[in-house]
Design a protein around this motif. Structure first.
Motif, PDB file in Angstrom:
ATOM      1  N   GLY A  16     -42.820 -15.683 -19.275  1.00  0.00           N
ATOM      2  CA  GLY A  16     -42.532 -15.276 -17.911  1.00  0.00           C
ATOM      3  C   GLY A  16     -41.760 -16.352 -17.183  1.00  0.00           C
ATOM      4  N   SER A  17     -41.694 -16.196 -15.881  1.00  0.00           N
ATOM      5  CA  SER A  17     -41.015 -17.167 -15.032  1.00  0.00           C
ATOM      6  C   SER A  17     -42.039 -17.989 -14.278  1.00  0.00           C
ATOM      7  CB  SER A  17     -40.095 -16.442 -14.042  1.00  0.00           C
ATOM      8  OG  SER A  17     -39.058 -15.776 -14.718  1.00  0.00           O
TER       9      SER A  17
ATOM     10  N   GLY B 216     -45.709 -25.781 -13.511  1.00  0.00           N
ATOM     11  CA  GLY B 216     -46.636 -24.689 -13.746  1.00  0.00           C
ATOM     12  C   GLY B 216     -47.082 -24.592 -15.193  1.00  0.00           C
ATOM     13  N   SER B 217     -47.879 -23.567 -15.465  1.00  0.00           N
ATOM     14  CA  SER B 217     -48.466 -23.381 -16.790  1.00  0.00           C
ATOM     15  C   SER B 217     -48.289 -21.940 -17.259  1.00  0.00           C
ATOM     16  CB  SER B 217     -49.957 -23.709 -16.775  1.00  0.00           C
ATOM     17  OG  SER B 217     -50.187 -25.054 -16.433  1.00  0.00           O
ATOM     18  N   LEU B 218     -48.234 -21.798 -18.552  1.00  0.00           N
ATOM     19  CA  LEU B 218     -48.245 -20.488 -19.202  1.00  0.00           C
ATOM     20  C   LEU B 218     -49.011 -20.622 -20.509  1.00  0.00           C
ATOM     21  CD1 LEU B 218     -44.550 -19.211 -18.852  1.00  0.00           C
ATOM     22  CD2 LEU B 218     -46.572 -18.200 -17.769  1.00  0.00           C
ATOM     23  N   LYS B 219     -49.618 -19.523 -20.920  1.00  0.00           N
ATOM     24  CA  LYS B 219     -50.267 -19.514 -22.235  1.00  0.00           C
ATOM     25  C   LYS B 219     -49.653 -18.392 -23.056  1.00  0.00           C
ATOM     26  CE  LYS B 219     -54.706 -19.557 -24.632  1.00  0.00           C
ATOM     27  NZ  LYS B 219     -56.188 -19.573 -24.485  1.00  0.00           N
ATOM     28  N   LEU B 220     -49.033 -18.773 -24.149  1.00  0.00           N
ATOM     29  CA  LEU B 220     -48.442 -17.803 -25.052  1.00  0.00           C
ATOM     30  C   LEU B 220     -49.445 -17.399 -26.117  1.00  0.00           C
ATOM     31  CD1 LEU B 220     -44.909 -19.378 -25.626  1.00  0.00           C
ATOM     32  CD2 LEU B 220     -45.726 -17.938 -23.740  1.00  0.00           C
ATOM     33  N   SER B 221     -49.352 -16.143 -26.519  1.00  0.00           N
ATOM     34  CA  SER B 221     -50.203 -15.633 -27.592  1.00  0.00           C
ATOM     35  C   SER B 221     -49.322 -15.093 -28.706  1.00  0.00           C
ATOM     36  CB  SER B 221     -51.098 -14.518 -27.073  1.00  0.00           C
ATOM     37  OG  SER B 221     -51.957 -14.984 -26.059  1.00  0.00           O
ATOM     38  N   CYS B 222     -49.825 -15.195 -29.910  1.00  0.00           N
ATOM     39  CA  CYS B 222     -49.140 -14.646 -31.079  1.00  0.00           C
ATOM     40  C   CYS B 222     -50.147 -13.804 -31.850  1.00  0.00           C
ATOM     41  CB  CYS B 222     -48.591 -15.762 -31.951  1.00  0.00           C
ATOM     42  SG  CYS B 222     -47.879 -15.192 -33.522  1.00  0.00           S
ATOM     43  N   ALA B 223     -49.878 -12.523 -31.924  1.00  0.00           N
ATOM     44  CA  ALA B 223     -50.753 -11.606 -32.652  1.00  0.00           C
ATOM     45  C   ALA B 223     -50.152 -11.314 -34.021  1.00  0.00           C
ATOM     46  CB  ALA B 223     -50.917 -10.323 -31.856  1.00  0.00           C
ATOM     47  N   ALA B 224     -50.966 -11.495 -35.033  1.00  0.00           N
ATOM     48  CA  ALA B 224     -50.525 -11.217 -36.396  1.00  0.00           C
ATOM     49  C   ALA B 224     -51.142  -9.917 -36.874  1.00  0.00           C
ATOM     50  CB  ALA B 224     -50.926 -12.354 -37.323  1.00  0.00           C
TER      51      ALA B 224
ATOM     52  N   ASP C   8     -37.815 -26.706 -20.687  1.00  0.00           N
ATOM     53  CA  ASP C   8     -38.661 -25.891 -21.572  1.00  0.00           C
ATOM     54  C   ASP C   8     -38.196 -24.434 -21.600  1.00  0.00           C
ATOM     55  OD1 ASP C   8     -41.474 -27.740 -20.362  1.00  0.00           O
ATOM     56  OD2 ASP C   8     -40.479 -27.980 -22.310  1.00  0.00           O
ATOM     57  N   THR C   9     -37.254 -24.082 -20.756  1.00  0.00           N
ATOM     58  CA  THR C   9     -36.747 -22.721 -20.730  1.00  0.00           C
ATOM     59  C   THR C   9     -36.137 -22.360 -22.069  1.00  0.00           C
ATOM     60  OG1 THR C   9     -36.322 -22.779 -18.347  1.00  0.00           O
ATOM     61  CG2 THR C   9     -35.066 -21.190 -19.652  1.00  0.00           C
ATOM     62  N   ALA C  10     -36.646 -21.284 -22.672  1.00  0.00           N
ATOM     63  CA  ALA C  10     -36.209 -20.875 -24.006  1.00  0.00           C
ATOM     64  C   ALA C  10     -36.914 -19.587 -24.385  1.00  0.00           C
ATOM     65  CB  ALA C  10     -36.532 -21.958 -25.033  1.00  0.00           C
ATOM     66  N   ASN C  11     -36.488 -19.040 -25.497  1.00  0.00           N
ATOM     67  CA  ASN C  11     -37.221 -17.941 -26.114  1.00  0.00           C
ATOM     68  C   ASN C  11     -38.171 -18.546 -27.134  1.00  0.00           C
ATOM     69  OD1 ASN C  11     -37.272 -15.528 -28.381  1.00  0.00           O
ATOM     70  ND2 ASN C  11     -37.146 -14.804 -26.289  1.00  0.00           N
ATOM     71  N   TYR C  12     -39.434 -18.242 -26.996  1.00  0.00           N
ATOM     72  CA  TYR C  12     -40.470 -18.831 -27.844  1.00  0.00           C
ATOM     73  C   TYR C  12     -40.964 -17.790 -28.850  1.00  0.00           C
ATOM     74  CZ  TYR C  12     -40.867 -22.878 -24.787  1.00  0.00           C
ATOM     75  OH  TYR C  12     -40.608 -24.030 -24.080  1.00  0.00           O
ATOM     76  N   TYR C  13     -41.116 -18.223 -30.093  1.00  0.00           N
ATOM     77  CA  TYR C  13     -41.651 -17.306 -31.074  1.00  0.00           C
ATOM     78  C   TYR C  13     -42.495 -18.047 -32.104  1.00  0.00           C
ATOM     79  CZ  TYR C  13     -37.161 -18.675 -33.124  1.00  0.00           C
ATOM     80  OH  TYR C  13     -36.081 -19.378 -33.574  1.00  0.00           O
TER      81      TYR C  13
ATOM     82  N   THR D 226     -40.855 -14.376 -27.012  1.00  0.00           N
ATOM     83  CA  THR D 226     -41.152 -14.118 -25.616  1.00  0.00           C
ATOM     84  C   THR D 226     -40.409 -15.167 -24.783  1.00  0.00           C
ATOM     85  OG1 THR D 226     -42.951 -13.785 -24.019  1.00  0.00           O
ATOM     86  CG2 THR D 226     -43.284 -15.506 -25.663  1.00  0.00           C
ATOM     87  N   GLN D 227     -39.802 -14.723 -23.711  1.00  0.00           N
ATOM     88  CA  GLN D 227     -38.951 -15.606 -22.912  1.00  0.00           C
ATOM     89  C   GLN D 227     -39.779 -16.395 -21.902  1.00  0.00           C
ATOM     90  OE1 GLN D 227     -35.671 -16.304 -23.198  1.00  0.00           O
ATOM     91  NE2 GLN D 227     -35.711 -17.698 -21.446  1.00  0.00           N
ATOM     92  N   VAL D 228     -39.508 -17.688 -21.841  1.00  0.00           N
ATOM     93  CA  VAL D 228     -40.111 -18.569 -20.846  1.00  0.00           C
ATOM     94  C   VAL D 228     -38.980 -19.150 -20.003  1.00  0.00           C
ATOM     95  CG1 VAL D 228     -41.367 -20.714 -20.472  1.00  0.00           C
ATOM     96  CG2 VAL D 228     -42.115 -19.116 -22.261  1.00  0.00           C
ATOM     97  N   THR D 229     -39.092 -18.988 -18.695  1.00  0.00           N
ATOM     98  CA  THR D 229     -38.087 -19.514 -17.773  1.00  0.00           C
ATOM     99  C   THR D 229     -38.775 -20.397 -16.752  1.00  0.00           C
ATOM    100  OG1 THR D 229     -36.717 -17.537 -18.051  1.00  0.00           O
ATOM    101  CG2 THR D 229     -36.276 -18.924 -16.140  1.00  0.00           C
ATOM    102  N   VAL D 230     -38.341 -21.638 -16.676  1.00  0.00           N
ATOM    103  CA  VAL D 230     -38.918 -22.598 -15.738  1.00  0.00           C
ATOM    104  C   VAL D 230     -37.831 -22.959 -14.732  1.00  0.00           C
ATOM    105  CG1 VAL D 230     -40.130 -24.779 -15.451  1.00  0.00           C
ATOM    106  CG2 VAL D 230     -40.368 -23.477 -17.594  1.00  0.00           C
ATOM    107  N   SER D 231     -38.059 -22.553 -13.506  1.00  0.00           N
ATOM    108  CA  SER D 231     -37.038 -22.741 -12.488  1.00  0.00           C
ATOM    109  C   SER D 231     -37.664 -22.728 -11.110  1.00  0.00           C
ATOM    110  CB  SER D 231     -35.987 -21.632 -12.591  1.00  0.00           C
ATOM    111  OG  SER D 231     -35.063 -21.692 -11.531  1.00  0.00           O
ATOM    112  N   SER D 232     -37.090 -23.517 -10.218  1.00  0.00           N
ATOM    113  CA  SER D 232     -37.556 -23.508  -8.836  1.00  0.00           C
ATOM    114  C   SER D 232     -36.736 -22.532  -8.002  1.00  0.00           C
ATOM    115  CB  SER D 232     -37.479 -24.916  -8.247  1.00  0.00           C
ATOM    116  OG  SER D 232     -36.157 -25.429  -8.361  1.00  0.00           O
TER     117      SER D 232
END
Length: 123
Positions: free
Chosen positions: A8-9, A14-22, A88-93, A117-123
């Protein structure tokens, strides 16, 4: 199959928690890793965890800010990202090795890739 979610943005700091489901196979005996990619740049190997969750690897740029974890019973891998920065803005996989015995800390071990999943870090 591997499916990442939780992006997300967020503002810097800030913080984010990514999940990966197998799905389709158990990850219980496999190392797991997280990569990220910015358009126009090479894919970056940022974190990995061994099959039991007792050892982890982090690229220097995320050490102390990101934490990788796993829940083998749920077939899930997570990436807790704190103190996020614009860079840190990038597509994470997430990714899994081809063989269960492959070294978790070697990016060349990983041969199965999930949707990012896209992560965007911006003010």
């Amino acid at each position: 199959q591997l499916q990442a979610s939780g992006g997300g943005s967020v503002q810097p700091g800030g913080s984010l928690k990514l999940s990966c489901a197998a799905s389709g196979r158990t990850i219980e005996t496999y190392a797991m890793g997280w990569f990220r990619r910015v358009p126009g740049r090479d894919r970056e190997f940022i974190a990995a965890i061994n099959w039991s969750g007792t050892s982890a690897y982090y690229v220097d740029s995320v050490k102390g800010r990101f934490t990788i974890s796993r829940d083998n019973a749920m077939n899930m891998v997570y990436l807790q990202m704190n103190s996020l920065k614009p860079e840190d803005t990038a597509n994470y996989y997430c990714a899994a090795p081809v063989r269960s015995g492959d070294d978790y800390y070697r990016p060349s071990s990983y041969g199965f890739w999930g949707q990012g999943t896209q992560v965007t870090v911006s003010s």
